[in-house]
Design a protein around this motif. Structure first.
Motif, PDB file in Angstrom:
ATOM      1  N   GLU A 170      53.924  38.334  34.528  1.00  0.00           N
ATOM      2  CA  GLU A 170      53.060  39.499  34.754  1.00  0.00           C
ATOM      3  C   GLU A 170      52.171  39.761  33.542  1.00  0.00           C
TER       4      GLU A 170
ATOM      5  N   ASN B 147      49.411  37.188  33.571  1.00  0.00           N
ATOM      6  CA  ASN B 147      48.411  37.527  34.591  1.00  0.00           C
ATOM      7  C   ASN B 147      47.534  38.700  34.144  1.00  0.00           C
ATOM      8  N   LEU B 148      48.194  39.709  33.571  1.00  0.00           N
ATOM      9  CA  LEU B 148      47.456  40.882  33.101  1.00  0.00           C
ATOM     10  C   LEU B 148      46.490  40.505  31.981  1.00  0.00           C
TER      11      LEU B 148
ATOM     12  N   SER C 117      45.127  37.574  31.531  1.00  0.00           N
ATOM     13  CA  SER C 117      44.034  36.818  32.141  1.00  0.00           C
ATOM     14  C   SER C 117      43.018  37.750  32.815  1.00  0.00           C
ATOM     15  N   GLU C 118      43.539  38.766  33.512  1.00  0.00           N
ATOM     16  CA  GLU C 118      42.659  39.728  34.171  1.00  0.00           C
ATOM     17  C   GLU C 118      41.830  40.512  33.158  1.00  0.00           C
TER      18      GLU C 118
ATOM     19  N   ASN D  11      39.049  38.356  31.935  1.00  0.00           N
ATOM     20  CA  ASN D  11      37.970  38.263  32.923  1.00  0.00           C
ATOM     21  C   ASN D  11      37.105  39.518  32.923  1.00  0.00           C
ATOM     22  N   VAL D  12      37.779  40.671  32.858  1.00  0.00           N
ATOM     23  CA  VAL D  12      37.033  41.940  32.812  1.00  0.00           C
ATOM     24  C   VAL D  12      36.166  42.005  31.562  1.00  0.00           C
TER      25      VAL D  12
END
Length: 300
Positions: A26, A29-30, A32-33, A36-37
């Motif tokens: 998690e 993933n966080l 990576s997000e 991206n943002v």
């Protein structure tokens, strides 16, 4: 503390290990997000900075030209009236370009705010098209580019054809397409504007130029906000990459669409499709008069 058997202890360890792996996944993933943002924000800021830089030139340069030419006119002798006519034509050209660019900016702001909606009336399509073309006459003559209108609609009241749509939005759509065609046309060429109805009575308008053309790769990006294909400082083409994105957004409001056919070095054809509005309207409006410089123009 309760004593755990070996089996219970192993089970507890496995559960904690699985929980740790899940938490680690998690977190990845966080992360990576968030990356991206962050990238999107940086790209957005870069686009806006580039846009503001271009906008500044598009507004300041015409104003500077207008002020300089106006001052020059004041010092012209009476016998040099031909020089005055030439300078007045240049002032008109710069004022026209400034007015056109500002209207695109104002529409972009309305679209971003979600405050734009169709204002439907019975529109005289033939007159609207002719007046839009006429508004670009000075610029086209200066470039040696001729307009060829192919109006392929037979029915209507006399020479007029009325279609229920938003006249002001259709004018700005067509104006952006013509302006785009002029920017990328070669001198002493021509632009063909074709108008027809398809089998479903959808209004079709195409603007064809014989200029630089657009590569297949770049055809995927030209409708993005603030995107230009020639971003160099010394670009010979005016504009800030807003016109085609405005065109696409306005067509979305009218439930229309736009298509492009282009060959690099040979030219481009932009075709828009506008379905007739289902709204019931009583009056006639939007015959294309005074597309620019109309003090009572309340397009936006």
């Amino acid at each position: 503390m309760t004593n755990l058997s070996d089996r219970q202890l192993l089970k507890e360890l496995r559960q904690r290990l699985e929980f740790g792996k899940t938490s680690e996944k998690e977190i990845r993933n966080l992360t990576s997000e968030l990356q991206n943002v962050s990238k999107k924000l940086k790209d957005s800021e870069a686009l806006k900075s580039h846009f503001i830089s271009n906008i500044s030139n598009e507004i300041v340069n015409p104003f500077t030209s207008i002020l300089g030419l106006s001052k020059a006119i004041l010092s012209v002798e009476k016998q040099d009236w031909k020089k005055v006519v030439s300078m007045v034509a240049l002032i008109h050209s710069e004022a026209f370009n400034l007015d056109f660019q500002l209207k695109n900016i104002f529409v972009a702001a309305k679209i971003e705010a979600g405050e734009i909606a169709p204002n439907v009336a019975k529109v005289n399509i033939r007159t609207l098209l002719q007046n839009v073309m006429d508004s670009f006459n000075i610029i086209s003559r200066k470039m040696g580019i001729s307009f060829d209108i192919q109006f392929n609609i037979e029915h209507g009241f006399g020479k007029n054809f009325y279609f229920k749509t938003d006249s002001e939005k259709l004018k700005l759509i067509l104006s952006n397409l013509i302006n785009n065609a002029l920017k990328y046309s070669y001198k002493d060429s021509k632009i063909i504007l074709s108008v027809w109805l398809d089998d479903d009575d959808v209004l079709k308008l195409s603007v064809q130029d014989f200029g630089t053309g657009i590569s297949e790769k770049n055809q995927q990006t030209i409708f993005q906000r603030f995107k230009r294909l020639d971003t160099g400082i010394n670009s010979i083409n005016r504009g800030h990459g807003l016109g085609l994105s405005i065109t696409k957004a306005l067509l979305d409001v009218l439930s229309g669409k736009i298509e492009i056919e282009s060959v690099k070095g040979e030219g481009s054809t932009f075709t828009v499709s506008v379905p007739e509005s289902k709204n019931i309207v009583d009056g006639f409006s939007g015959e294309g008069n005074d597309i620019f410089f109309d003090e009572e123009d309340d397009i936006f």
